[in-house]
Design an enzyme around this catalytic site. Structure first.
Site, PDB file in Angstrom:
ATOM      1  N   GLY A  32      50.694  34.867  39.670  1.00 57.42           N
ATOM      2  CA  GLY A  32      50.056  35.950  40.084  1.00 57.42           C
ATOM      3  C   GLY A  32      50.441  36.801  41.203  1.00 57.42           C
ATOM      4  N   ASN A  33      49.746  37.850  41.577  1.00 57.56           N
ATOM      5  CA  ASN A  33      50.360  38.791  42.639  1.00 57.56           C
ATOM      6  C   ASN A  33      49.310  39.496  43.187  1.00 57.56           C
ATOM      7  OD1 ASN A  33      50.682  40.958  40.249  1.00 57.56           O
ATOM      8  ND2 ASN A  33      52.329  39.258  39.684  1.00 57.56           N
ATOM      9  N   SER A  47      58.565  38.537  44.779  1.00 54.32           N
ATOM     10  CA  SER A  47      58.826  37.917  43.465  1.00 54.32           C
ATOM     11  C   SER A  47      59.189  36.437  43.916  1.00 54.32           C
ATOM     12  CB  SER A  47      59.987  38.554  42.746  1.00 54.32           C
ATOM     13  OG  SER A  47      59.810  37.886  41.660  1.00 54.32           O
ATOM     14  N   SER A  76      57.360  41.633  43.253  1.00 56.28           N
ATOM     15  CA  SER A  76      56.821  41.126  42.446  1.00 56.28           C
ATOM     16  C   SER A  76      57.295  41.736  40.964  1.00 56.28           C
ATOM     17  CB  SER A  76      55.113  41.317  42.221  1.00 56.28           C
ATOM     18  OG  SER A  76      54.770  40.746  41.217  1.00 56.28           O
ATOM     19  N   GLU A  78      55.566  42.116  38.565  1.00 52.10           N
ATOM     20  CA  GLU A  78      54.387  43.066  37.911  1.00 52.10           C
ATOM     21  C   GLU A  78      54.203  44.278  38.827  1.00 52.10           C
ATOM     22  OE1 GLU A  78      53.507  42.706  35.183  1.00 52.10           O
ATOM     23  OE2 GLU A  78      53.195  40.685  34.447  1.00 52.10           O
ATOM     24  N   HIS A  97      46.173  40.285  40.688  1.00 53.71           N
ATOM     25  CA  HIS A  97      46.527  39.617  39.501  1.00 53.71           C
ATOM     26  C   HIS A  97      46.737  38.362  39.346  1.00 53.71           C
ATOM     27  CE1 HIS A  97      48.419  38.890  35.593  1.00 53.71           C
ATOM     28  NE2 HIS A  97      49.549  38.660  36.042  1.00 53.71           N
ATOM     29  N   HIS A  99      45.933  34.315  36.888  1.00 50.21           N
ATOM     30  CA  HIS A  99      46.076  33.557  35.682  1.00 50.21           C
ATOM     31  C   HIS A  99      44.895  32.749  35.594  1.00 50.21           C
ATOM     32  CE1 HIS A  99      50.593  34.353  35.570  1.00 50.21           C
ATOM     33  NE2 HIS A  99      49.991  35.492  35.211  1.00 50.21           N
ATOM     34  N   TYR A 118      24.456  37.946  35.655  1.00 49.73           N
ATOM     35  CA  TYR A 118      24.310  39.436  36.175  1.00 49.73           C
ATOM     36  C   TYR A 118      25.258  39.727  37.111  1.00 49.73           C
ATOM     37  CZ  TYR A 118      23.010  37.895  40.811  1.00 49.73           C
ATOM     38  OH  TYR A 118      22.993  36.931  42.084  1.00 49.73           O
ATOM     39  N   HIS A 160      47.385  36.310  28.307  1.00 42.52           N
ATOM     40  CA  HIS A 160      48.316  36.454  29.983  1.00 42.52           C
ATOM     41  C   HIS A 160      47.017  36.043  30.960  1.00 42.52           C
ATOM     42  CE1 HIS A 160      51.108  38.840  32.573  1.00 42.52           C
ATOM     43  NE2 HIS A 160      50.264  38.193  33.205  1.00 42.52           N
ATOM     44  N   TYR A 214      25.048  46.409  49.131  1.00 40.87           N
ATOM     45  CA  TYR A 214      25.320  45.272  49.429  1.00 40.87           C
ATOM     46  C   TYR A 214      26.509  45.393  50.680  1.00 40.87           C
ATOM     47  CZ  TYR A 214      22.887  42.413  46.074  1.00 40.87           C
ATOM     48  OH  TYR A 214      21.705  41.571  45.514  1.00 40.87           O
TER      49      TYR A 214
HETATM   50 ZN   LIG Z   1      50.910  37.538  35.140  1.00 36.99          ZN
END
Ligand SMILES: [Zn+2]
Length: 217
Positions: A32-33, A47, A76, A78, A97, A99, A118, A160, A214
């Site tokens: 992830g990133n 990265s 990263s 991404e 991002h 997984h 909800y 992904h 909220y």
């Molecule tokens: Zn990914």
């Protein structure tokens, strides 16, 4: 023009959000990133660096084309995906991002997650699935952005994982947590029976409520 302390808060936030992602089991290892924007630049996870080792100084800063402006480490892989979303959505101040396993299950099934709980209103009326493009490409970012549009704050990436966005890093992390929770509930519900799905109008009303009532204003 820039100095080593620019975007200091955003760079520190990238490390914090990464560690929180791990603590909340949204990702494992260096998966992830995370990025946090300031105007026409953003700070993004380096990265391949474990989140516990990410210091503010180690976080690269890039422009909206993904070109590195600061930091010694490679951003990263991404980064192109994050850059596309920032270029298209002025309201987005942070992107996460992951997984995360239940949401990624629906991504692998190529199935959107409908409003069976909800709390999906944190993300949209549903969580759509963008088609497949290879990780790390601008094409993946464009597909994700086009599928998410302006009215969703989360999208699944086929085969992904997940992208979530927010005004702040805390908002994007909240959405990532809600997406994983709703994915888990929906997974459980369809394994037992047929979940009732909330109508779009009901979810839209909740979405407005979450955005206005909220907050801590
Ligand atoms: Zn990914």
């Amino acid at each position: 023009m820039t100095d080593s302390t620019s975007l200091g808060d955003e760079r520190a936030k990238v490390g914090e959000l990464g560690r929180e992602m791990l603590a909340q089991e949204l990702t494992k290892g260096t998966g992830g990133n995370v990025s946090v924007r300031s105007d026409d630049r953003f700070a993004i996870s380096p990265s391949g660096v474990p989140y516990e080792d990410v210091t503010a100084e180690s976080v690269p800063v890039v422009d909206l084309d993904g070109e590195r402006l600061e930091g010694d480490l490679k951003p990263s892989n991404e980064t192109p995906m994050h850059a596309v979303i920032y270029r298209e959505r002025d309201d987005v101040g942070a992107i996460i991002h992951t997984h995360s396993p239940y949401a990624s299950t629906f991504a692998s099934l190529n199935e959107p997650i409908p409003a069976s709980h909800y709390l999906i209103a944190y993300a949209g009326t549903e969580i759509p699935v963008a088609g497949y493009e290879p990780p790390g490409t601008t094409a993946l970012g464009e597909l994700a952005m086009n599928t998410m549009g302006d009215n969703h704050d989360a999208v699944l990436l086929k085969n992904h994982g997940v992208i979530t966005v927010g005004t702040t890093g805390a908002d994007a992390l909240d959405v990532a947590l809600m997406v994983e929770y709703c994915a888990r509930i929906h997974y459980q519900a369809i394994n037992v029976g047929e979940p009732a799905i909330l109508p779009d109008e009901a979810v839209e009303d909740l979405r407005k409520m979450f955005k206005t009532d909220y907050g801590q204003q």
